[in-house]
Design a protein around this motif. Structure first.
Motif, PDB file in Angstrom:
ATOM      1  N   VAL A 137       1.484  10.014  -3.457  1.00 54.55           N
ATOM      2  CA  VAL A 137       0.177  10.175  -2.807  1.00 54.55           C
ATOM      3  C   VAL A 137       0.163   9.350  -1.528  1.00 54.55           C
ATOM      4  O   VAL A 137       0.523   8.178  -1.542  1.00 54.55           O
ATOM      5  CB  VAL A 137      -0.953   9.639  -3.722  1.00 54.55           C
ATOM      6  N   GLY A 139      -2.421   8.306   1.871  1.00 53.39           N
ATOM      7  CA  GLY A 139      -3.726   8.441   2.514  1.00 53.39           C
ATOM      8  C   GLY A 139      -4.642   7.256   2.299  1.00 53.39           C
ATOM      9  O   GLY A 139      -5.774   7.261   2.781  1.00 53.39           O
ATOM     10  N   HIS A 213       8.362   8.977   4.272  1.00 57.34           N
ATOM     11  CA  HIS A 213       7.059   8.948   4.963  1.00 57.34           C
ATOM     12  C   HIS A 213       6.701   7.500   5.289  1.00 57.34           C
ATOM     13  O   HIS A 213       6.290   7.176   6.409  1.00 57.34           O
ATOM     14  CB  HIS A 213       5.982   9.593   4.082  1.00 57.34           C
ATOM     15  N   TYR A 218       6.169   2.715   8.792  1.00 57.59           N
ATOM     16  CA  TYR A 218       6.523   1.360   9.252  1.00 57.59           C
ATOM     17  C   TYR A 218       6.914   1.387  10.734  1.00 57.59           C
ATOM     18  O   TYR A 218       6.488   0.546  11.523  1.00 57.59           O
ATOM     19  CB  TYR A 218       7.706   0.822   8.447  1.00 57.59           C
TER      20      TYR A 218
HETATM   21  C1  6PG Z   1       0.138   5.609   2.177  1.00 56.30           C
HETATM   22  C2  6PG Z   1       0.679   4.224   2.431  1.00 56.30           C
HETATM   23  C3  6PG Z   1       0.674   3.364   1.234  1.00 56.30           C
HETATM   24  C4  6PG Z   1       1.441   2.065   1.504  1.00 56.30           C
HETATM   25  C5  6PG Z   1       0.606   0.889   1.371  1.00 56.30           C
HETATM   26  C6  6PG Z   1       1.358  -0.439   1.475  1.00 56.30           C
HETATM   27  O1  6PG Z   1       0.874   6.525   2.472  1.00 56.30           O
HETATM   28  O2  6PG Z   1      -0.989   5.742   1.730  1.00 56.30           O
HETATM   29  O3  6PG Z   1       2.008   4.374   2.841  1.00 56.30           O
HETATM   30  O4  6PG Z   1       1.263   4.058   0.192  1.00 56.30           O
HETATM   31  O5  6PG Z   1       2.455   1.932   0.615  1.00 56.30           O
HETATM   32  O6  6PG Z   1      -0.391   0.973   2.337  1.00 56.30           O
HETATM   33  O7  6PG Z   1       2.273  -0.481   2.482  1.00 56.30           O
HETATM   34  P1  6PG Z   1       2.959  -1.870   2.908  1.00 56.30           P
HETATM   35  O8  6PG Z   1       4.378  -1.810   2.486  1.00 56.30           O
HETATM   36  O9  6PG Z   1       2.765  -1.939   4.386  1.00 56.30           O
HETATM   37  O10 6PG Z   1       2.245  -2.974   2.202  1.00 56.30           O
END
Ligand code: 6PG
Length: 510
Positions: A137, A139, A213, A218
């Motif tokens: 998922v 978002g 994704h 990043y």
């Molecule tokens: C998404 C984001 C989410 C992400 C977190 C934490 O697609 O909704 O990618 O899944 O994993 O926001 O990301 P960090 O690794 O930056 O803490």
């Protein structure tokens, strides 16, 4: 009949922010949900929110106090969705469901940010006890509530049962323009448009695609940050001025959710310090690991995804705040240069082009990585489909994903996004500014590891000749690792005793 006496369509376990919002999204789409969380206060909270949102309608969500109670409230065969932290908690829940009597025909769907190989292991581990399925998922909390992008994979039979549910709750896109169709009103989900949910392939494939994704996420975030850094430290612009530029860019090719939220972050004022909030946020980046997994996978598969790796390293070096503070006093950089208004405007324009070209390269790296992984694991990933489901709902959603969709629709065998005529043309038009922006940042001593690595990726990829010939010579010199020759058939190996003058170059027999 009240919900108390009815059986529910779906069981939902794990009511953190994502779980609660996914449950309410399911309820908005007409599903009756039985839900459970080890923390009873979270069950109470969702019941209260359902009561507040449904108005005079009957309850859509029923709270349970145990796994057994949850199973007892569900229609058979059961469909249970998990939103629990990745790793051990997923197995903890599966074991409890097995103990509570879940059957071999019941489906458990993991929606967490699980490592894709864990999903593969779980499908095997729970075979005959339950059908383990996964859907990644994207978002964040708003996406979960009003339409995320979903990347399901696993047992094709399970998919036929889950498909209508996931397509109902997913974000929707206007197929002609590729633009998101959004509603942020509880109880009024978007029904029309193309859903951002598509079957990705065998188990593990969906979480792999979500992992990539996140690797792209990043890099995309890091490159926006580098652009801000150059504007702030090199061009002397204020956060509000940068926000205004980002808003302007968000009207064109660079339109994306990340660009939009970056402008909002830059515009936020902190009443306590009287400064822009961004100026008082500690410059140490956190991470949960999915970008790292992408970089590791790229290294393992041998797919050049250097910009994604650089984005992970950029977070690592940011976290060395105390060392950086010391080093800043010791290590010299170039003398600061004064930039006049005309130069500043030209530099801002160059940064736009640099960010755009770098972004194309990051997507090229991500899709190339998925292509190599797909080949290795026999997944047969459909890249047009993947680009399509990233057009709305997910964190990297951007106008530009419509062009990626078209590139793969026109040529599903495309080796690299950079070879698509549209993207090749875009880079042809923008590359001189890209080079200028990266060179200026280097001359100013402002790091731009992601954008410069993207440029290096581009220059490496378009090089008919790279210095790996010398490298092969070095390897053969000290390790007799052999080399191939350009003037002989491919695959034939040669070796020479380099340190002994006059030795012949010998062909290696297999
Ligand atoms: C998404 C984001 C989410 C992400 C977190 C934490 O697609 O909704 O990618 O899944 O994993 O926001 O990301 P960090 O690794 O930056 O803490």
């Amino acid at each position: 009949m009240t919900l108390e006496t009815q059986l529910c369509d779906i069981g939902f376990i794990g009511l953190g922010v994502m779980g609660k919002n996914l449950t309410l999204n399911l309820a908005d789409n007409g599903y009756k949900i039985a839900c459970f969380d080890l923390d009873q206060s979270k069950v109470d909270a969702i019941l209260a929110q359902d009561a507040a949102e449904r108005g005079s309608q009957p309850p859509r969500v029923m709270g349970c106090r145990s796994y057994t109670e949850l199973l007892g409230k569900l229609k058979s065969p059961h469909l249970i969705i998990l939103s629990v932290p990745a790793g051990e908690p997923v197995d903890h829940v599966c074991h409890h469901l097995i103990d509570a009597g879940i059957g071999a025909d019941d489906i458990v769907v993991d929606t967490g940010n699980s490592l894709w190989t864990d999903s593969v292991d779980r499908e095997r581990q729970y075979k005959g006890k339950l059908i383990f399925f996964s859907t990644a998922v994207s978002g964040g909390e708003v996406g979960a509530r009003f339409g995320p992008s979903l990347m399901p994979s696993g047992d094709p039979y399970a998919w036929t049962r889950i498909e209508p549910v996931l397509k109902a709750i997913a974000a929707k896109v206007d197929p002609a323009s590729g633009k998101p169709l959004e509603s942020h009103t509880p109880g009024k989900p978007v029904k029309e448009g193309e859903p951002c949910a598509a079957y990705i392939g065998p188990v593990g494939a969906g979480h792999y695609v979500k992992m990539v994704h996140n690797g792209i996420e990043y890099a995309d975030m890091q490159m926006i940050c580098e652009t801000y850094h150059i504007m702030r430290s090199g061009l002397g612009m204020t956060p509000a001025e940068i926000a205004a530029i980002f808003r302007q860019w968000n009207q064109g090719e660079l339109n994306s959710y990340l660009m939009e939220i970056s402008a909002e972050v830059l515009d936020k004022h902190d009443d306590e310090s009287g400064q822009p909030l961004v100026d008082v946020i500690m410059d140490k980046a956190g991470q949960k690991g999915t970008g790292l997994w992408t970089a590791v996978s790229a290294l393992e598969v041998g797919s050049p995804a250097q910009t994604i790796a650089q984005a992970v390293f950029a977070r690592a070096i940011s976290s060395l705040k105390n060392e950086r503070l010391k080093a800043a006093d010791i290590l010299p950089g170039p003398e600061p240069v004064k930039v006049d208004a005309a130069k500043r405007d030209a530099a801002v324009k160059a940064l736009h082009d640099a960010l755009y070209c770098s972004k194309i390269c990051v997507y090229a790296q991500g899709f190339q990585l998925m292509a190599m992984a797909s080949l290795e694991h026999g997944w047969k990933l459909d890249f047009a489909q993947i680009a399509k489901i990233w057009r709305a709902g997910c964190i990297i959603r951007a106008v530009f994903l419509q062009s990626i969709t078209q590139a793969y629709e026109q040529n599903e065998q495309l080796d690299n996004l950079l070879l698509d005529p549209f993207f090749a043309d875009q880079i042809r038009s923008y590359q001189s500014n890209w080079r200028r922006a990266v060179a200026d940042a280097c001359l100013m001593g402002i790091p731009c590891a992601a954008m410069s690595s993207a440029l290096n990726y581009y220059d490496s990829y378009r090089s008919a000749v790279l210095p790996a010939n010398l490298l092969q010579g070095q390897r053969d010199y000290f390790g007799a690792h052999t080399f191939e020759r350009l003037d002989k058939p491919q695959g034939k190996k040669y070796h020479v005793e380099w340190s002994q003058p006059g030795q012949p170059i010998v062909a290696i027999r297999k």
